[in-house]
Design a protein around this motif. Structure first.
Motif, PDB file in Angstrom:
ATOM      1  N   HIS A  98       0.830  -1.207   0.000  1.00 26.57           N
ATOM      2  CA  HIS A  98       0.000   0.000   0.000  1.00 26.57           C
ATOM      3  C   HIS A  98       0.870   1.266   0.000  1.00 26.57           C
ATOM      4  N   ILE A  99       1.873   1.289   0.857  1.00 25.35           N
ATOM      5  CA  ILE A  99       2.722   2.480   0.954  1.00 25.35           C
ATOM      6  C   ILE A  99       3.437   2.738  -0.365  1.00 25.35           C
ATOM      7  N   VAL A 100       4.016   1.689  -0.946  1.00 21.70           N
ATOM      8  CA  VAL A 100       4.772   1.872  -2.188  1.00 21.70           C
ATOM      9  C   VAL A 100       3.851   2.290  -3.329  1.00 21.70           C
ATOM     10  N   LEU A 101       2.695   1.632  -3.432  1.00 18.37           N
ATOM     11  CA  LEU A 101       1.781   1.944  -4.534  1.00 18.37           C
ATOM     12  C   LEU A 101       1.207   3.350  -4.445  1.00 18.37           C
ATOM     13  N   ARG A 102       0.993   3.843  -3.234  1.00 18.55           N
ATOM     14  CA  ARG A 102       0.325   5.134  -3.062  1.00 18.55           C
ATOM     15  C   ARG A 102       1.295   6.306  -2.872  1.00 18.55           C
ATOM     16  N   ASP A 103       2.567   6.048  -2.641  1.00 13.71           N
ATOM     17  CA  ASP A 103       3.488   7.147  -2.367  1.00 13.71           C
ATOM     18  C   ASP A 103       3.721   7.976  -3.633  1.00 13.71           C
ATOM     19  N   PRO A 104       3.601   9.310  -3.544  1.00 10.38           N
ATOM     20  CA  PRO A 104       3.828  10.163  -4.709  1.00 10.38           C
ATOM     21  C   PRO A 104       5.206   9.972  -5.341  1.00 10.38           C
ATOM     22  N   PHE A 105       6.164   9.541  -4.543  1.00  5.56           N
ATOM     23  CA  PHE A 105       7.519   9.304  -5.057  1.00  5.56           C
ATOM     24  C   PHE A 105       7.521   8.263  -6.174  1.00  5.56           C
ATOM     25  N   MET A 106       6.525   7.339  -6.150  1.00  5.62           N
ATOM     26  CA  MET A 106       6.491   6.269  -7.139  1.00  5.62           C
ATOM     27  C   MET A 106       5.529   6.553  -8.288  1.00  5.62           C
ATOM     28  N   ALA A 107       4.966   7.742  -8.348  1.00  3.71           N
ATOM     29  CA  ALA A 107       4.033   8.080  -9.420  1.00  3.71           C
ATOM     30  C   ALA A 107       4.701   7.888 -10.780  1.00  3.71           C
TER      31      ALA A 107
END
Length: 204
Positions: free
Chosen positions: A114-123
């Motif tokens: 969840h954190i990785v998928l939703r973090d803006p850094f990974m957009a």
């Protein structure tokens, strides 16, 4: 006779696979405490007991590191049977099975995916293969929700998104030690079932 890791300078030499896993273990723990991306590499190197140079050797960028964490968690979910669970013909069975698998994953490791998928850094930086798995399972469940609950496509996606928070939050509370595993399982099961019942159209 058990093999002993080779020694260099008094320290065991670990295989690349073991060393990579060691870095990912430390990165998962740091992600849980840090709460987002990118991760502080000094802290990661210290936690994994490796140099920053070695981290870069395995993961040239923080996006590579985050995608490796995500791939690890998706591999665990698929190994646990997520594909088969999402393909069950009855919506209630599919939703409950997927929710139970996701709850167990989060309860054990925390909401890493969840954190990785939703973090803006990974957009725009999520690995396409991982995104394809996520989207395939989501589409499968959304189609079942449209049929079983008579929802529009947008409503089905919204309903599934909201229901995903149930196993995620229950699992997070268990992982944090705020809820027992047994109680978390029960709440997850009951809340998913009640959500589906509430969305089921009146047959009268």
């Amino acid at each position: 006779m058990r093999s002993v890791p080779a020694q260099r300078g008094g320290r065991a030499r670990l295989s690349p696979e073991v060393r990579r896993g060691q870095i990912l273990d430390a990165a998962e723990a740091l992600l849980m405490s840090h709460g987002g991306l990118p991760l502080p590499l000094d802290d990661l190197a210290r936690a994994a007991q490796v140099s920053k140079a070695l981290i870069y050797a395995y993961f040239p960028t923080q996006h590579d590191l985050a995608n490796a964490l995500l791939a690890r968690r998706f591999a665990a979910l698929l190994s646990a049977g997520l594909e088969d669970a999402s393909a069950r013909p009855e919506l209630f069975d599919a939703a409950q099975a997927c929710a139970e698998l996701y709850f167990e994953e989060v309860a054990q490791t925390g909401p890493v995916a969840h954190i990785v998928l939703r973090d803006p850094f990974m957009a725009g930086r999520i690995d396409p293969d991982i995104a394809a798995i996520r989207d395939r399972i989501a589409r499968r469940l959304a189609r079942a929700a449209r049929r079983g609950l008579r929802l529009s496509p947008k409503e089905a996606v919204a309903a599934l998104s909201l229901m995903t928070t149930i196993p995620e939050e229950a699992g997070r509370l268990v992982h944090a030690g705020d809820l027992s595993l047994g109680r978390g399982r029960e709440l997850n099961r009951r809340l998913i079932a009640s959500s589906l019942r509430a969305l089921t159209p009146d047959q009268a």
